[in-house]
Write an enzyme that holds these catalytic residues in place. Structure first.
Site, mmCIF file in Angstrom:
data_model
loop_
_atom_site.group_PDB
_atom_site.id
_atom_site.type_symbol
_atom_site.label_atom_id
_atom_site.label_comp_id
_atom_site.label_asym_id
_atom_site.label_seq_id
_atom_site.Cartn_x
_atom_site.Cartn_y
_atom_site.Cartn_z
ATOM 1 N N LYS A 157 0.113 14.310 1.226
ATOM 2 C CA LYS A 157 -0.964 14.526 0.536
ATOM 3 C C LYS A 157 -0.865 16.309 0.334
ATOM 4 O O LYS A 157 -2.278 16.197 0.087
ATOM 5 C CB LYS A 157 -2.229 13.867 1.340
ATOM 6 C CG LYS A 157 -2.116 12.342 1.375
ATOM 7 C CD LYS A 157 -2.682 12.225 2.483
ATOM 8 C CE LYS A 157 -2.338 10.976 3.315
ATOM 9 N NZ LYS A 157 -3.588 9.792 2.302
ATOM 10 N N LYS A 177 -8.708 13.503 4.653
ATOM 11 C CA LYS A 177 -7.804 12.794 4.795
ATOM 12 C C LYS A 177 -6.614 12.837 5.894
ATOM 13 O O LYS A 177 -6.411 13.348 6.841
ATOM 14 C CB LYS A 177 -6.804 11.894 3.308
ATOM 15 C CG LYS A 177 -6.815 13.693 2.833
ATOM 16 C CD LYS A 177 -6.296 13.647 1.467
ATOM 17 C CE LYS A 177 -6.583 13.749 0.721
ATOM 18 N NZ LYS A 177 -6.581 12.954 -0.488
ATOM 19 N N ARG A 178 -5.565 11.814 6.264
ATOM 20 C CA ARG A 178 -5.051 11.316 6.749
ATOM 21 C C ARG A 178 -3.579 12.666 6.468
ATOM 22 O O ARG A 178 -3.689 13.601 5.664
ATOM 23 C CB ARG A 178 -4.054 10.755 7.597
ATOM 24 C CG ARG A 178 -4.390 9.379 7.601
ATOM 25 C CD ARG A 178 -5.099 10.400 9.148
ATOM 26 N NE ARG A 178 -3.883 10.011 10.024
ATOM 27 C CZ ARG A 178 -3.550 9.053 10.955
ATOM 28 N NH1 ARG A 178 -3.724 7.481 11.013
ATOM 29 N NH2 ARG A 178 -2.521 9.226 11.519
ATOM 30 N N LYS A 181 -15.631 7.641 -2.963
ATOM 31 C CA LYS A 181 -17.072 7.690 -2.106
ATOM 32 C C LYS A 181 -16.855 9.287 -2.553
ATOM 33 O O LYS A 181 -18.381 9.879 -2.959
ATOM 34 C CB LYS A 181 -16.191 8.165 -0.862
ATOM 35 C CG LYS A 181 -15.666 6.410 -0.216
ATOM 36 C CD LYS A 181 -14.986 6.881 1.175
ATOM 37 C CE LYS A 181 -14.231 5.356 1.757
ATOM 38 N NZ LYS A 181 -12.905 5.627 2.804
ATOM 39 N N HIS A 223 0.449 -0.894 0.128
ATOM 40 C CA HIS A 223 -0.430 -0.232 0.156
ATOM 41 C C HIS A 223 0.473 1.349 -0.223
ATOM 42 O O HIS A 223 -0.271 2.635 0.400
ATOM 43 C CB HIS A 223 -1.128 0.050 1.084
ATOM 44 C CG HIS A 223 -2.354 -1.414 1.332
ATOM 45 N ND1 HIS A 223 -3.052 -0.714 0.750
ATOM 46 C CD2 HIS A 223 -2.245 -1.949 1.824
ATOM 47 C CE1 HIS A 223 -4.004 -1.758 1.121
ATOM 48 N NE2 HIS A 223 -2.928 -3.027 1.317
ATOM 49 N N THR A 256 -8.572 6.082 -1.545
ATOM 50 C CA THR A 256 -10.980 6.093 -1.264
ATOM 51 C C THR A 256 -11.519 6.601 -1.539
ATOM 52 O O THR A 256 -12.208 6.550 -1.938
ATOM 53 C CB THR A 256 -10.516 4.319 -0.485
ATOM 54 O OG1 THR A 256 -9.578 4.499 0.095
ATOM 55 C CG2 THR A 256 -9.528 3.403 -1.623
#
Ligand code: 26Q
Length: 833
Positions: free
Chosen positions: A567, A561-562, A673, A370, A669
């Site tokens: 990111k 998100k984290r 969504k 991952h 992911t």
């Protein structure tokens, strides 16, 4: 005795599936089992009584399902994962049992509000983020597809911490999620297993002169399983998630008991029980923590022993067909010590020779990677292994030396290659490389999006790909539409079902049938009003969480998100500062009002991530208190982002932020969504974004930033100061950041962020993508003003999202890796006298 037991259970009438039965059972649980008599004074017990009522219906299914798997001697998959981010289960259980309407009716009769009862359930937060939620979506899809898959995990007493924001800083609070009782689980102490730690290895020769090992003087810890039912959608299947809890054995510290220090000995039991106390809140590996390795071995050993127990019960000591009947899917390297543990059990406990044991092991393990961040690959000091699980280390050593010999036979003179590929990294402090153990011990290794799998082949796992070209494969992630559309977005679900029927609930590709409706003005009108209502729910959530009012007609621009540098929440904040400056300079012609929502947790030890949270909060305070931003701009940091919050957020989002540095996000992911719920994506060519862009087309996606290739090519001569100097907008943003106006009472706190952006070594290359991101944001804002166009694009996104169902992902796992036959349990109806 056995026969009698069978007749007894089968004589039991199955629980009724009508609302009257639900009401009756609810009352019995509430009054008799729980001993409560007033709903209003104990709302928590309303939830518990309702959950117990549904659990009865799940138990019928779980027993039928097990019975069928056993009768057919089905091949099965054991999904091994340190994390399952389940969230709430009440609505999901009702939906999948086909009891949603009956439940609503029953609550109505009881005078209870469904919303209120649902809100009483505590999220099961046994995971960090993507990887843990993926495991939960997979379990849902496996049960829905009727696949014999059992999840194995850890029953942490404390799940993911609760995030509080105090003076703009993240403050962690423990999450004692089991406190009020966990009504879905069933303890199964009859299946407890002893897990060994410490001790020594002793070698001996048997009568035929063969060498064997014995692991002696071990400190054992009991693993007690708790089963959580996993219902499939309307198909009678109820699979099992088996979570292990650590309990001290009675022999624990026997010496101390005998020495008379009774209280000390009892106290010492907590050491053993600490193993399953807390989830590690890092979503990139935290190296070297002994307790974490303990947890990993505890999960692997208990789960494998549980499988062996069942095997020996049925087949005795003949393991010929074991690999035909089992596949262990390793959710990242976290449970990959299972490779060595299965070898140990086959050899030491069941008496197999190395070669047949290896054949079995390497034919039933499969590993999912991952991450592409090299620093996140798990490595453990050999010395830690040695003292914690000495016999397991022996086996890792043997696997390593046989593997090295294999390499040496193919590339005799390539010393470097041997060093690169070895499972044990030599040096002053030798390390076990868990990914190498997982690859060598598995028949399948997969990435989680096309780009990710390609980059694994070219980069991180290149040598292994050269050696075993068929082993590496891709399985693009997905999410379950039962939770992420049907349940979380009832308004849109109803509109979709009214238009194209309800087939999409188990076949998401049917959403493509929405395309002709995009031309229908009345349909677009309905689509818009559903989105508006969902945005009102988001606004209510924000109002409750931070007391701030949003503008429901503004574009809702969301990044949840984290918190991680790669990111690039930072890029998002820089853009907000840029918008603030445009407002200040009066550059607001044709302005699109905007509410920017950012949410997510930082690992408690991750300094930069925590500083980014502080920056978001400080910028938010300045933006929201500036009268000039009124009706134009809001920035919110949403505290304690979790699964339940996402269920409210993703239906009410217009613009989904997926802006990681290309080549860093394995898949994502959350992006899926949002898309399913009709959000447009602003994103980089990273992870599954690329496949989202492919599916929906460039006209319906706001693409920005460098590609992974461009990132790699730019790196050697990356010069952010030059970029800043040449870009007026970015220069001004950096100037206000440096001026200290966001931290006037806390001088210097954002210096690490500023320095990071300006460093030629900045791994995330934030400055490089600023201009392109800002341009894409401007296009998104302008497009949003054209309601007809935007609504059409929104519909196109939902319509094109079929590929991102975890049902599709699981079908691919099954076709290429697992090769399970679906089993649909026939209801074993009792023979009533
Ligand atoms: C490892 C060792 C010690 C402590 C913690 C860890 C640890 C724990 C969790 C390391 C990594 C994780 C979680 C990683 C994760 O969630 N990765 C995400 O997985 C998603 C599902 O495949 C992808 O969509 C995301 O791109 C990826 O970041």
């Amino acid at each position: 005795m056995k026969l009698q037991k069978k007749t007894e259970t089968s004589a039991l009438a199955p629980p009724g599936h009508d609302s009257a039965s639900l009401v009756r059972d609810f009352r019995r649980y509430f009054n008799h089992t729980l001993g409560r008599d007033h709903y209003q004074s104990s709302p928590h017990y309303e939830f518990i009584a309702l959950a117990m009522t549904l659990r009865d219906r799940l138990m019928e299914g779980i027993n039928n399902t097990r019975h069928c798997y056993e009768q057919q001697d089905s091949r099965r998959v054991c999904y091994l994962s340190m994390e399952y981010l389940l969230g709430r289960s009440l609505r999901n259980a009702a939906l999948n049992l086909n009891l949603s309407d009956e439940l609503a009716e029953a609550l109505n009769q009881l005078g209870l509000s469904e919303e209120d009862v649902v809100e009483q359930e505590h999220d099961a937060g046994l995971g960090n983020g993507g990887l843990g939620r993926l495991a939960a979506c997979f379990l849902d899809s496996c049960a829905t597809l009727g696949l014999p898959v059992i999840g194995y995990g850890i029953r942490y007493q404390y799940g993911m911490f609760r995030q509080n924001i105090t003076a703009g800083h993240q403050v962690e609070e423990p999450d004692p999620w089991l406190r009020g009782g966990h009504p879905w689980e069933i303890e199964r102490s009859e299946y407890e297993q002893a897990v060994h730690f410490h001790g020594q290895v002793e070698h001996y020769l048997d009568e035929e002169g063969r060498r064997h090992a014995r692991w002696i003087n071990t400190h054992d810890v009991l693993a007690v399983p708790f089963d959580v039912p996993v219902p499939g959608y309307h198909n009678g299947t109820v699979n099992t998630l088996r979570l292990w809890s650590a309990v001290a054995t009675d022999e624990f510290d026997l010496d101390e008991f005998n020495a008379g220090s009774y209280t000390e000995a009892v106290a010492a039991r907590t050491a053993a029980e600490n193993i399953t106390m807390v989830l590690y809140p890092n979503d990139a590996s935290e190296n070297g923590k002994e307790l974490r390795l303990r947890q990993q071995y505890f999960l692997a050993s208990a789960s494998l022993k549980d499988v062996m127990r069942q095997w020996v019960n049925r087949h005795g000591e003949n393991f010929d067909d074991f690999a035909d009947k089992h596949c262990f899917q390793l959710n990242d390297t976290h449970p990959s010590i299972a490779v060595a543990e299965l070898m140990r059990l086959l050899i030491d406990v069941h008496g197999l020779e190395w070669d047949p044991a290896w054949k079995i092991t390497s034919n039933c393990m499969a590993y999912t990677n991952h991450t592409l961040l090299p620093e996140a690959l798990e490595r453990w000091p050999l010395s830690l292994f040695e003292q914690l699980v000495p016999r397991v280390l022996d086996i890792v050593r043997e696997i390593n030396s046989r593997f090295i010999a294999e390499i040496a036979a193919i590339w005799p003179d390539d010393v470097k290659r041997k060093e690169r590929m070895a499972i044990i990294e030599e040096g002053p402090d030798p390390m076990v490389r868990m990914a190498h153990l997982a690859i060598v011990g598995s028949f399948s290794v997969n990435g989680v999006a096309e780009l990710h799998s390609k980059l694994l082949k070219q980069g991180l796992f290149r040598d292994f790909h050269q050696l075993w070209p068929k082993r590496l494969n891709n399985k693009t992630n997905g999410v379950t539409q039962r939770r992420w559309l049907k349940t979380c977005n009832p308004g849109l679900s109803q509109l979709i079902t009214a238009s194209i029927g309800e087939g999409w609930i188990t076949d998401l590709n049917q959403l493509a049938n929405l395309i002709p409706f995009a031309k229908d003005a009345a349909f677009r009108e309905s689509w818009q009003s559903v989105k508006k209502a969902n945005k009102m729910r988001v606004a209510a959530l924000v109002k409750q969480a931070c007391g701030l009012d949003l503008y429901p007609d503004a574009i809702f621009d969301v990044q949840v998100k984290r918190i991680h540098e790669y990111k690039r929440q930072l890029l998002n904040v820089l853009h907000v500062i840029h918008l603030l400056q445009r407002i200040h300079r009066g550059d607001t012609a044709n302005w699109t009002p905007r509410c920017v929502l950012i949410g997510g947790k930082a690992a408690p030890g991750y300094f930069m991530a925590k500083t980014i949270i502080k920056l978001i909060n400080n910028v938010a305070r300045v933006v929201n208190s500036d009268p000039r931003t009124k009706d134009l701009l809001r920035l919110v940091f949403l505290p304690n982002y979790n699964v339940s919050i996402m269920e409210t957020i993703c239906p009410g989002c217009d613009l989904s932020e997926q802006i990681s540095t290309a080549g860093k996000e394995a898949s994502g992911t959350g992006n899926m969504k949002f898309m399913i719920n009709g959000a447009l994506t602003i994103g980089t060519l990273d992870g599954a974004n690329i496949e989202i862009l492919d599916a929906v087309g460039a006209d319906n996606f706001f693409l920005c930033g460098m590609s992974a290739k461009e990132v790699a090519n730019t790196r050697p001569h990356y010069n952010p100061k030059e970029i800043v100097a040449a870009d007026d907008d970015l220069r001004e943003v950096m100037e206000v950041l440096q001026s200290g106006q966001f931290n006037s009472s806390e001088p210097g706190i954002f210096d690490p962020i500023i320095d990071g952006i300006l460093s030629p070594q900045d791994p995330w290359m934030t400055a490089a993508d600023f201009a392109s991101f800002t341009a894409a944001q401007r296009l998104a804002a302008d497009t949003f003003l054209d309601r007809k166009l935007w609504t059409n694009m929104s519909i196109q996104n939902t319509a094109a999202s079929g590929h991102f169902s975890s049902d599709r992902t699981i079908r691919e796992y099954n076709e290429d890796i697992w090769r399970l036959e679906p089993v649909f349990p026939v209801k074993v109806h009792p023979h009533l006298p």
